[in-house]
Design an enzyme around this catalytic site. Structure first.
Site, PDB file in Angstrom:
ATOM      1  N   HIS A 171     -14.566  -5.790   6.540  1.00 30.90           N
ATOM      2  CA  HIS A 171     -14.063  -7.163   6.466  1.00 30.90           C
ATOM      3  C   HIS A 171     -12.679  -7.263   5.824  1.00 30.90           C
ATOM      4  O   HIS A 171     -12.126  -8.347   5.747  1.00 30.90           O
ATOM      5  CB  HIS A 171     -15.066  -8.012   5.674  1.00 30.90           C
ATOM      6  CG  HIS A 171     -15.148  -7.556   4.248  1.00 30.90           C
ATOM      7  ND1 HIS A 171     -15.655  -6.319   3.888  1.00 30.90           N
ATOM      8  CD2 HIS A 171     -14.734  -8.131   3.093  1.00 30.90           C
ATOM      9  CE1 HIS A 171     -15.547  -6.169   2.589  1.00 30.90           C
ATOM     10  NE2 HIS A 171     -15.008  -7.251   2.076  1.00 30.90           N
ATOM     11  N   ASP A 172     -12.142  -6.139   5.328  1.00 37.04           N
ATOM     12  CA  ASP A 172     -10.807  -6.141   4.720  1.00 37.04           C
ATOM     13  C   ASP A 172      -9.766  -5.470   5.614  1.00 37.04           C
ATOM     14  O   ASP A 172      -8.598  -5.360   5.224  1.00 37.04           O
ATOM     15  CB  ASP A 172     -10.816  -5.366   3.393  1.00 37.04           C
ATOM     16  CG  ASP A 172     -11.556  -6.090   2.285  1.00 37.04           C
ATOM     17  OD1 ASP A 172     -11.687  -7.326   2.360  1.00 37.04           O
ATOM     18  OD2 ASP A 172     -12.014  -5.401   1.348  1.00 37.04           O
ATOM     19  N   GLU A 224     -16.746   0.932  -3.645  1.00 36.79           N
ATOM     20  CA  GLU A 224     -15.468   0.707  -2.951  1.00 36.79           C
ATOM     21  C   GLU A 224     -14.350   1.092  -3.912  1.00 36.79           C
ATOM     22  O   GLU A 224     -14.199   0.476  -4.964  1.00 36.79           O
ATOM     23  CB  GLU A 224     -15.345  -0.771  -2.562  1.00 36.79           C
ATOM     24  CG  GLU A 224     -14.099  -1.044  -1.760  1.00 36.79           C
ATOM     25  CD  GLU A 224     -13.389  -2.326  -2.117  1.00 36.79           C
ATOM     26  OE1 GLU A 224     -12.592  -2.792  -1.305  1.00 36.79           O
ATOM     27  OE2 GLU A 224     -13.609  -2.860  -3.222  1.00 36.79           O
ATOM     28  N   ASP A 247     -24.091  -6.453  -1.667  1.00 37.29           N
ATOM     29  CA  ASP A 247     -22.799  -6.283  -2.330  1.00 37.29           C
ATOM     30  C   ASP A 247     -22.938  -6.633  -3.812  1.00 37.29           C
ATOM     31  O   ASP A 247     -23.485  -7.681  -4.138  1.00 37.29           O
ATOM     32  CB  ASP A 247     -21.783  -7.231  -1.672  1.00 37.29           C
ATOM     33  CG  ASP A 247     -20.477  -6.555  -1.331  1.00 37.29           C
ATOM     34  OD1 ASP A 247     -19.776  -6.140  -2.265  1.00 37.29           O
ATOM     35  OD2 ASP A 247     -20.170  -6.449  -0.126  1.00 37.29           O
ATOM     36  N   ASP A 262     -18.388  -3.479  -5.259  1.00 33.09           N
ATOM     37  CA  ASP A 262     -17.039  -3.985  -5.014  1.00 33.09           C
ATOM     38  C   ASP A 262     -16.064  -3.512  -6.087  1.00 33.09           C
ATOM     39  O   ASP A 262     -16.396  -3.482  -7.274  1.00 33.09           O
ATOM     40  CB  ASP A 262     -17.114  -5.520  -5.017  1.00 33.09           C
ATOM     41  CG  ASP A 262     -15.840  -6.168  -4.537  1.00 33.09           C
ATOM     42  OD1 ASP A 262     -15.469  -5.931  -3.377  1.00 33.09           O
ATOM     43  OD2 ASP A 262     -15.229  -6.929  -5.307  1.00 33.09           O
TER      44      ASP A 262
HETATM   45  O1  ISL Z   1      -8.137  -5.438   1.407  1.00 35.95           O
HETATM   46  C1  ISL Z   1      -7.467  -5.490   0.419  1.00 35.95           C
HETATM   47  C2  ISL Z   1      -6.407  -6.485   0.267  1.00 35.95           C
HETATM   48  O2  ISL Z   1      -6.141  -6.955   1.533  1.00 35.95           O
HETATM   49  C3  ISL Z   1      -7.760  -4.611  -0.677  1.00 35.95           C
HETATM   50  O3  ISL Z   1      -6.744  -4.438  -1.555  1.00 35.95           O
HETATM   51  C4  ISL Z   1      -8.973  -5.225  -1.334  1.00 35.95           C
HETATM   52  O4  ISL Z   1      -8.608  -6.375  -2.003  1.00 35.95           O
HETATM   53  C5  ISL Z   1      -9.600  -4.283  -2.286  1.00 35.95           C
HETATM   54  O5  ISL Z   1      -9.995  -3.208  -1.530  1.00 35.95           O
HETATM   55  C6  ISL Z   1     -10.806  -4.917  -2.935  1.00 35.95           C
HETATM   56  O6  ISL Z   1     -11.663  -5.468  -1.984  1.00 35.95           O
HETATM   57  C7  ISL Z   1     -12.844  -6.061  -2.379  1.00 35.95           C
HETATM   58  O7  ISL Z   1     -12.674  -6.952  -3.457  1.00 35.95           O
HETATM   59  C8  ISL Z   1     -11.909  -8.099  -3.221  1.00 35.95           C
HETATM   60  C9  ISL Z   1     -12.331  -8.842  -1.964  1.00 35.95           C
HETATM   61  O8  ISL Z   1     -11.370  -9.787  -1.624  1.00 35.95           O
HETATM   62  C10 ISL Z   1     -12.531  -7.903  -0.803  1.00 35.95           C
HETATM   63  O9  ISL Z   1     -12.998  -8.590   0.310  1.00 35.95           O
HETATM   64  C11 ISL Z   1     -13.476  -6.845  -1.248  1.00 35.95           C
HETATM   65  O10 ISL Z   1     -13.839  -5.964  -0.229  1.00 35.95           O
HETATM   66  C12 ISL Z   1     -12.081  -8.977  -4.431  1.00 35.95           C
HETATM   67  O11 ISL Z   1     -13.443  -9.092  -4.711  1.00 35.95           O
END
Ligand code: ISL
Length: 556
Positions: free
Chosen positions: A327-328, A254, A98, A199
């Site tokens: 994971h989100d 992402e 990542d 990310d």
């Molecule tokens: O899953 C979300 C909020 O619940 C999305 O809005 C998410 O925050 C967004 O897709 C960005 O995600 C990534 O960056 C974030 C981190 O918290 C997430 O785990 C990651 O996948 C900040 O780094």
């Protein structure tokens, strides 16, 4: 269409904190991952994506990095990482990592310097602004609630953070920052890693002047930082400076809220930016007006419309990434399937789709055994900062109905899918001999890897077979996509075609039996599907598709 290893890969996402704990501290680690590589190989996985494992205060579980070249102590050491990489490579598996460079932790030495004074050499690494009329520089909001600006008393300026206030945004307009990022990338690539999941990949470029955002959006200001004016320039520069020198690595960005026209730009080969992006349309369908916590019911024709659009349109110039969960996101079987009576059938059906579409499939840990959403009993049991902030905002400040908010949390919380991997029937599901950092789903006695490996009809063995089908039939990877019965409210039906071979797929997304008539132009040689998710298959002559039934036919 050009062939690449990453188009043919099946990628497994590991969330290290919850995968396997080897030393009993309740937190997953590298040695734990190494001990499970053979398991992943048995499933047919050839590429692993590791969520962040760098030094971090863990305000957002490692997505707040305080040192890009050090390992989070709980996970192990750099030597452990190198061992993992070697062990993966020994098994002919690739390992991607990542890259979190929209922001750092506020404890990163760059930020510690940056906040010292306005003329500190690191000041411009971040986005600092004077107050506007005594208040915040603009009305942008953070993804994790409240304003995206935090005031700093010492220098009397605000800094921007699109996520928590412990995740200050880097200033990508500053060339030195970009050079630092490229150095970090080279460092990891030189160690032998095979690529990056990037990310928040579409939010580095903010509109100059940082204008106020339109009101009424769930995220105020997003039109000024998503797919911003210089974003493609940045990626072309990254490609030129770094990626072009490592031609065999892969990248996936992402990209929340990415319109397909933008996705084409990020992923078209001739533009030399990224290989793939994660689009979000199918994981935001159950939101109301962009509000993630106001849950809407999903309607199958809408879901199909989105999925088909990406299949038909992106495949021509770019490449899709296929995912149901990460994971989100909540667990896929609880969200798009049925985690009760038809858990096995519906999980198999969902992964039949994922592995028979054009693009690179990503399987999040635990999905291969049909893990379900966790039902936490109380708000205090959710470790995720997003949930804690949401509760403070909606229930404590805005006085919204706590039952309604809690119901939405139970449905959508990211912690649903962050509970420990369920390995066996032993205490803590075999994840740890200590106290896990987050509660284990109590259903681990029925849903676990050991049971899945024993049962020849398990979801695991079914997905293993699908992966094999994909590896042995290029039509599953490269084939064109044609949908039938797009208005049908229960079934998703499509045909893939490639160099004279065809693959026909029927999926029932509901818990009801549905009548089905074969499209006339589809000609079968063999009545038996190549893969089906019930013990027996349905006769094509008079077809009723059973609840969550899935069938894949290979036609010569
Ligand atoms: O899953 C979300 C909020 O619940 C999305 O809005 C998410 O925050 C967004 O897709 C960005 O995600 C990534 O960056 C974030 C981190 O918290 C997430 O785990 C990651 O996948 C900040 O780094």
């Amino acid at each position: 269409m050009k062939k690449y290893w990453w188009k043919e890969a099946v990628i497994y996402q590991i969330y290290p904190r919850s995968f396997m704990d080897s030393d009993g501290d309740g937190i997953g680690d590298f040695q734990g991952i190494i001990s499970k590589l053979d398991y992943l190989q048995t499933l047919g996985i050839d590429t692993i994506w590791l969520s962040p494992f760098y030094k971090s205060p863990n305000d957002d579980n490692g997505y707040d990095i305080s040192d890009y070249q050090s390992i989070m102590e709980e996970f192990g050491t750099l030597a452990d990482f190198k061992e993992l990489l070697k062990e993966a490579h020994n098994r002919k598996m690739k390992l991607i990592i990542d890259l979190v460079v929209n922001h750092t932790s506020d404890e990163h030495p760059w930020f510690l310097e940056s906040k010292k004074s306005k003329d500190n050499p690191y000041r411009d690494y971040y986005i600092w602004k004077d107050p506007k009329n005594g208040a915040k520089p603009n009305n942008w909001t953070s993804y994790f609630w409240g304003s995206a600006w935090e005031y700093d008393d010492l220098t009397e300026q605000y800094y921007l953070h699109l996520f928590t206030k412990k995740q200050p945004d880097l200033n990508w307009e500053n060339e030195t920052v970009r050079k630092e990022v490229y150095d970090i990338m080279r460092w990891w690539l030189d160690l032998g890693t095979d690529g990056f999941r990037i990310d928040v990949a579409n939010m580095y470029s903010k509109v100059p002047g940082l204008p106020d955002g339109e009101l009424g959006n769930y995220m105020t200001g997003k039109e000024h930082f998503q797919n911003g004016p210089r974003i493609h320039e940045f990626y072309r520069e990254m490609h030129k400076e770094v990626l072009s020198h490592y031609p065999d690595v892969m990248t996936v960005g992402e990209t929340a809220d990415v319109p397909i026209e933008e996705a084409k730009k990020y992923t078209s080969e001739d533009r030399q930016e990224l290989n793939m992006v994660f689009q979000f349309e199918h994981v935001t369908l159950d939101e109301t007006d962009g509000d993630r916590w106001n849950i809407a019911k999903m309607y199958l024709p809408e879901l199909k419309k989105i999925l088909t659009k990406w299949q038909v349109e992106l495949g021509k110039c770019g490449w899709n990434s296929l995912y149901w969960a990460n994971h989100d996101q909540p667990r896929s079987v609880s969200r798009y399937g049925d985690d009760g009576q038809y858990r096995k059938e519906s999980a198999k059906m969902l992964y039949t789709m994922l592995l028979t579409m054009q693009g690179t499939p990503y399987i999040y840990q635990g999905e291969e055994i049909g893990m379900t959403n966790m039902k936490f009993d109380h708000i205090t049991e959710y470790p995720d900062v997003e949930i804690q902030n949401l509760w403070k905002q909606r229930v404590i400040k805005e006085k919204k109905d706590p039952h309604k908010v809690f119901a939405a949390i139970q449905y959508r919380a990211r912690d649903n899918a962050r509970t420990p991997m369920q390995w066996d029937e032993s205490p803590n599901a075999g994840f740890s001999s200590g106290i896990p950092w987050i509660k284990v789903n109590p259903n681990y006695k029925e849903i676990n890897v050991a049971e899945s490996l024993r049962d020849p009809n398990s979801i695991f063995h079914y997905i293993q077979k699908l992966i094999k089908l994909r590896k042995e039939n290029e039509v599953a990877i490269y084939g064109d996509f044609k949908e039938y019965y797009n208005e049908n409210e229960s079934l998703y039906v499509y045909l893939r075609s490639y160099e004279g071979k065809q693959m026909f797929v029927i999926l029932n997304f509901t818990g009801e039996s549905v009548k089905f008539f074969m499209p006339e132009e589809v000609v079968f040689v063999n009545a038996e599907p190549y893969i089906y998710n019930y013990q027996d298959y349905t006769d094509l002559g008079n077809m009723t598709v059973r609840p969550y039934e899935a069938a894949v036919y290979l036609l010569e």
